[in-house]
Design a protein around this motif. Structure first.
Motif, PDB file in Angstrom:
ATOM      1  N   THR A 189      60.260  98.270  30.869  1.00 22.34           N
ATOM      2  CA  THR A 189      60.754  96.938  31.228  1.00 22.34           C
ATOM      3  C   THR A 189      62.280  96.922  31.238  1.00 22.34           C
ATOM      4  O   THR A 189      62.905  96.106  31.892  1.00 22.34           O
ATOM      5  CB  THR A 189      60.231  95.889  30.210  1.00 22.34           C
ATOM      6  OG1 THR A 189      58.808  96.024  30.091  1.00 22.34           O
ATOM      7  CG2 THR A 189      60.545  94.475  30.665  1.00 22.34           C
ATOM      8  N   CYS A 190      62.861  97.858  30.493  1.00 24.53           N
ATOM      9  CA  CYS A 190      64.313  97.899  30.253  1.00 24.53           C
ATOM     10  C   CYS A 190      65.121  98.096  31.540  1.00 24.53           C
ATOM     11  O   CYS A 190      64.802  98.967  32.340  1.00 24.53           O
ATOM     12  CB  CYS A 190      64.589  99.047  29.291  1.00 24.53           C
ATOM     13  SG  CYS A 190      66.319  99.383  29.016  1.00 24.53           S
ATOM     14  N   TYR A 191      66.157  97.286  31.703  1.00 27.13           N
ATOM     15  CA  TYR A 191      67.029  97.422  32.874  1.00 27.13           C
ATOM     16  C   TYR A 191      67.826  98.719  32.833  1.00 27.13           C
ATOM     17  O   TYR A 191      68.422  99.124  33.834  1.00 27.13           O
ATOM     18  CB  TYR A 191      68.000  96.238  32.961  1.00 27.13           C
ATOM     19  CG  TYR A 191      67.367  94.927  33.361  1.00 27.13           C
ATOM     20  CD1 TYR A 191      66.192  94.880  34.099  1.00 27.13           C
ATOM     21  CD2 TYR A 191      67.973  93.720  33.006  1.00 27.13           C
ATOM     22  CE1 TYR A 191      65.628  93.666  34.465  1.00 27.13           C
ATOM     23  CE2 TYR A 191      67.410  92.500  33.371  1.00 27.13           C
ATOM     24  CZ  TYR A 191      66.239  92.476  34.100  1.00 27.13           C
ATOM     25  OH  TYR A 191      65.689  91.273  34.472  1.00 27.13           O
ATOM     26  N   ASN A 192      67.880  99.357  31.676  1.00 29.54           N
ATOM     27  CA  ASN A 192      68.601 100.628  31.590  1.00 29.54           C
ATOM     28  C   ASN A 192      67.659 101.833  31.663  1.00 29.54           C
ATOM     29  O   ASN A 192      68.070 102.964  31.382  1.00 29.54           O
ATOM     30  CB  ASN A 192      69.463 100.663  30.323  1.00 29.54           C
ATOM     31  CG  ASN A 192      70.645  99.706  30.447  1.00 29.54           C
ATOM     32  OD1 ASN A 192      71.368  99.737  31.448  1.00 29.54           O
ATOM     33  ND2 ASN A 192      70.819  98.817  29.488  1.00 29.54           N
ATOM     34  N   GLY A 193      66.410 101.574  32.011  1.00 28.09           N
ATOM     35  CA  GLY A 193      65.489 102.668  32.321  1.00 28.09           C
ATOM     36  C   GLY A 193      64.923 103.415  31.127  1.00 28.09           C
ATOM     37  O   GLY A 193      64.495 104.557  31.266  1.00 28.09           O
ATOM     38  N   GLY A 198      62.827 100.414  24.655  1.00 26.34           N
ATOM     39  CA  GLY A 198      63.984 100.258  25.536  1.00 26.34           C
ATOM     40  C   GLY A 198      65.336 100.411  24.854  1.00 26.34           C
ATOM     41  O   GLY A 198      65.436 100.905  23.732  1.00 26.34           O
ATOM     42  N   CYS A 199      66.388  99.976  25.558  1.00 24.04           N
ATOM     43  CA  CYS A 199      67.758 100.124  25.044  1.00 24.04           C
ATOM     44  C   CYS A 199      68.050  99.094  23.958  1.00 24.04           C
ATOM     45  O   CYS A 199      68.933  99.284  23.130  1.00 24.04           O
ATOM     46  CB  CYS A 199      68.770  99.972  26.185  1.00 24.04           C
ATOM     47  SG  CYS A 199      68.994  98.261  26.770  1.00 24.04           S
ATOM     48  N   GLY A 200      67.318  97.981  23.991  1.00 28.36           N
ATOM     49  CA  GLY A 200      67.480  96.971  22.950  1.00 28.36           C
ATOM     50  C   GLY A 200      68.508  95.902  23.237  1.00 28.36           C
ATOM     51  O   GLY A 200      68.512  94.861  22.592  1.00 28.36           O
ATOM     52  N   HIS A 201      69.385  96.129  24.212  1.00 28.30           N
ATOM     53  CA  HIS A 201      70.426  95.114  24.407  1.00 28.30           C
ATOM     54  C   HIS A 201      70.481  94.485  25.801  1.00 28.30           C
ATOM     55  O   HIS A 201      71.217  93.521  26.004  1.00 28.30           O
ATOM     56  CB  HIS A 201      71.804  95.666  24.011  1.00 28.30           C
ATOM     57  CG  HIS A 201      72.174  96.942  24.708  1.00 28.30           C
ATOM     58  ND1 HIS A 201      72.551  96.967  26.030  1.00 28.30           N
ATOM     59  CD2 HIS A 201      72.195  98.230  24.267  1.00 28.30           C
ATOM     60  CE1 HIS A 201      72.801  98.229  26.368  1.00 28.30           C
ATOM     61  NE2 HIS A 201      72.594  99.005  25.327  1.00 28.30           N
ATOM     62  N   CYS A 202      69.736  94.994  26.771  1.00 25.66           N
ATOM     63  CA  CYS A 202      69.750  94.331  28.089  1.00 25.66           C
ATOM     64  C   CYS A 202      68.881  93.059  28.005  1.00 25.66           C
ATOM     65  O   CYS A 202      68.086  92.917  27.079  1.00 25.66           O
ATOM     66  CB  CYS A 202      69.247  95.290  29.173  1.00 25.66           C
ATOM     67  SG  CYS A 202      67.477  95.583  29.153  1.00 25.66           S
ATOM     68  N   PRO A 203      69.025  92.123  28.952  1.00 28.32           N
ATOM     69  CA  PRO A 203      68.254  90.864  28.859  1.00 28.32           C
ATOM     70  C   PRO A 203      66.743  91.107  28.807  1.00 28.32           C
ATOM     71  O   PRO A 203      66.021  90.411  28.081  1.00 28.32           O
ATOM     72  CB  PRO A 203      68.655  90.115  30.134  1.00 28.32           C
ATOM     73  CG  PRO A 203      69.982  90.663  30.515  1.00 28.32           C
ATOM     74  CD  PRO A 203      69.980  92.105  30.089  1.00 28.32           C
ATOM     75  N   ALA A 204      66.247  92.099  29.565  1.00 26.00           N
ATOM     76  CA  ALA A 204      64.796  92.359  29.587  1.00 26.00           C
ATOM     77  C   ALA A 204      64.320  92.845  28.214  1.00 26.00           C
ATOM     78  O   ALA A 204      63.258  92.447  27.737  1.00 26.00           O
ATOM     79  CB  ALA A 204      64.460  93.380  30.669  1.00 26.00           C
ATOM     80  N   CYS A 205      65.115  93.720  27.583  1.00 29.19           N
ATOM     81  CA  CYS A 205      64.746  94.223  26.253  1.00 29.19           C
ATOM     82  C   CYS A 205      64.772  93.111  25.214  1.00 29.19           C
ATOM     83  O   CYS A 205      63.903  93.040  24.345  1.00 29.19           O
ATOM     84  CB  CYS A 205      65.702  95.335  25.807  1.00 29.19           C
ATOM     85  SG  CYS A 205      65.289  96.931  26.510  1.00 29.19           S
ATOM     86  N   LYS A 206      65.798  92.255  25.309  1.00 27.21           N
ATOM     87  CA  LYS A 206      65.919  91.166  24.325  1.00 27.21           C
ATOM     88  C   LYS A 206      64.706  90.241  24.399  1.00 27.21           C
ATOM     89  O   LYS A 206      64.135  89.864  23.382  1.00 27.21           O
ATOM     90  CB  LYS A 206      67.195  90.365  24.584  1.00 27.21           C
ATOM     91  CG  LYS A 206      68.450  91.047  24.087  1.00 27.21           C
ATOM     92  CD  LYS A 206      69.635  90.128  24.317  1.00 27.21           C
ATOM     93  CE  LYS A 206      70.941  90.832  23.967  1.00 27.21           C
ATOM     94  NZ  LYS A 206      72.090  90.074  24.497  1.00 27.21           N
TER      95      LYS A 206
END
Ligand code: ZN
Length: 226
Positions: A189-193, A198-206
């Motif tokens: 789901t992460c915008y950073n792939g 995920g990365c934990g800080h993109c809007p999708a991860c949050k």
């Protein structure tokens, strides 16, 4: 003649569409999937869609929608030169919005559904966590359903099992369907792939993490009551 027991799921390899895949498996006798390669930066999601389809034991068709970036520029999901919005801007859709994406995807899905005789189309769009994407709204989906039926003289039914659910309820659904761990660990789901948490800080991860934490708390509280 469309088969009323056959559903085609628009699958991206993310949390929402994967949950919808297993929702469809429970509801329809036959399930197929379709996924799109549209120049997204994280083309890995296409591989994950194939993996999820294999696990669910459903056939999947991969379609090249590479024309989308040729039509518009300025979207961070397809243009690697643009940084994704960290927060949603107050006005205007976020720059992760690809104009018309769901319009294209569902229209192409309907053409394929007709080809494989699937009456039902399933998509994981939701307007509850509405983040400024107009083509995730219920009014749009209903309108498109009418247009597709008129345009192809068919009786498709578009299902949006997540339309009114927030992320917490979507996690609960995955758990009920027995795919909580699969969705948590393998979907992207992460915008950073980065798959899984995920990365934990993109809007999708949050958004995903907030829903997950709320759901896990609720589950713990329920267990404590029993
Ligand atoms: Zn992320």
């Amino acid at each position: 003649m469309l088969d009323k027991n056959h559903a085609l799921v628009v699958l991206s390899g993310g949390q929402d569409s994967t949950t919808c895949l297993f929702w469809a498996k429970q509801r329809f006798e036959r399930v197929s999937a379709i996924t799109f390669r549209y120049g997204q930066k994280h083309a890995q999601e296409v591989d994950i869609a194939h993996e999820m389809a294999a696990i669910a034991n459903v056939p999947i068709r991969e379609v090249d929608a590479g024309f989308i970036p040729q039509l518009c520029s300025g979207c961070s999901l397809t243009d690697s030169a643009i940084e994704m919005d960290r927060e949603k801007p107050a006005e205007a859709p976020p720059n992760t919005f690809v104009p018309g994406r769901n319009l294209f995807f569902l229209s192409m899905a309907a053409v394929h559904a007709r080809e494989i005789d699937a009456m039902h189309l399933v998509t994981g769009v939701s307007q509850t966590d509405f983040s400024g994407y107009p083509d995730c709204r219920d009014s749009f989906i209903r309108s498109l359903n009418v247009s597709l039926n008129l345009g192809m003289d068919e009786q498709f039914v578009i299902h949006t099992p997540l339309m009114w659910l927030d992320k917490t309820a979507t996690w609960a659904m995955a758990d009920r369907l027995g795919v909580f761990s699969l969705v948590r660990e393998r979907t992207l789901t992460c915008y950073n792939g980065i798959p899984g948490d995920g990365c934990g800080h993109c809007p999708a991860c949050k958004l995903r993490r907030h829903g997950l934490e709320t759901y896990l708390n609720e589950r713990e509280n329920l267990k404590a009551c029993h």
